[in-house]
Design an enzyme around this catalytic site. Structure first.
Site, short mmCIF file in Angstrom:
data_model
loop_
_atom_site.label_atom_id
_atom_site.label_comp_id
_atom_site.label_asym_id
_atom_site.label_seq_id
_atom_site.Cartn_x
_atom_site.Cartn_y
_atom_site.Cartn_z
N ASP A 172 -9.93 -3.81 -5.72
CA ASP A 172 -9.30 -2.85 -4.84
C ASP A 172 -10.16 -1.44 -4.77
OD1 ASP A 172 -7.83 -0.83 -3.60
OD2 ASP A 172 -5.68 -2.08 -4.02
N HIS A 190 -7.88 -4.48 -1.18
CA HIS A 190 -6.70 -3.71 -1.00
C HIS A 190 -5.98 -4.76 0.11
CE1 HIS A 190 -4.42 -0.36 -1.23
NE2 HIS A 190 -4.24 -0.21 0.16
N SER A 210 0.85 -0.94 0.10
CA SER A 210 0.14 0.12 -0.04
C SER A 210 0.79 1.05 -0.08
CB SER A 210 -1.02 0.02 1.36
OG SER A 210 -1.85 0.83 1.09
#
Ligand code: MLT
Length: 202
Positions: free
Chosen positions: A153, A184, A103
């Site tokens: 996501d 995600h 991320s």
């Protein structure tokens, strides 16, 4: 010395590449140690904590909104992280590491790759986005990059990760991009694919 709080675990097997572990928003230097051991047992692990705080949550650079980055800060923080990696390599006697970023950590890893190619020997980018709208003209010829995206996501649109894959390929990286049936968050498939990929990198 560039002060990043960090964890370091020395290699337990010669010949395994060192990993630079870069956590997501709200994480810290401990988060990805377990993942690092799963995907590359025996590797030295270098895990800094992001120095930017967003409502108390550590990150690697500032953002204006979700998915909207302060790009001057991205550039500055990528340089700073590059300095940290160089210093840590000297201190701990490490080869250039493979970044493993999740991320926000994957986004700074992509920026580091574009801005300080010599800092990394490759990268595993988990749920990454394009970090800079006007990236530097980097030469990352031959560097292996594994980009794992989540099909569902909500933070990273498919077009954005496809653009990142294209950008890194055009800069010369050897990119493997897989889109997983995930959001995600990481899934077991991320671990398996990353482990298999790293086992074949040299
Ligand atoms: C970022 O800010 O880097 C991305 O939005 C990913 C995140 O940290 O949520």
């Amino acid at each position: 010395e560039t002060a990043f709080i960090h964890r370091f675990e020395p290699a337990t097997s010669a010949g395994s590449p060192p990993l630079l572990l870069l956590h997501g928003t709200g994480g810290d230097e401990n988060d990805l140690l377990g993942l690092g051991k799963l995907i590359s047992p025996g590797s030295a692990l270098l895990a800094p904590r992001g120095r930017v705080l967003e409502h108390g949550m550590p990150r690697f650079f500032r953002r204006l909104a979700e998915g909207v980055f302060d790009e001057d800060d991205v550039r500055r923080r990528a340089r700073e992280l590059g300095d940290f990696v160089a210093e840590a390599r000297q201190r701990y006697g490490l080869a250039a590491p493979i970044a493993v970023g999740f991320s926000n950590g994957a986004n700074i890893a992509a920026a580091l790759l574009l801005q300080r190619p010599e800092a990394l020997s490759g990268a595993i980018l988990l749920r990454a986005m394009v970090p800079l709208s006007d990236p530097p003209n980097a030469d990352i010829a031959g560097k292996p990059v594994l980009l794992l995206s989540g099909q569902g996501d909500p933070i990273v649109p498919a077009s954005n990760s496809a653009r990142l894959a294209a950008l890194l390929s055009q800069a010369g990286a050897s990119v493997t991009h897989r889109v997983l049936p995930a959001g995600h968050q990481l899934s077991q498939a991320d671990v398996t694919l990353a482990r298999d990929w790293i086992g074949n990198v040299d």
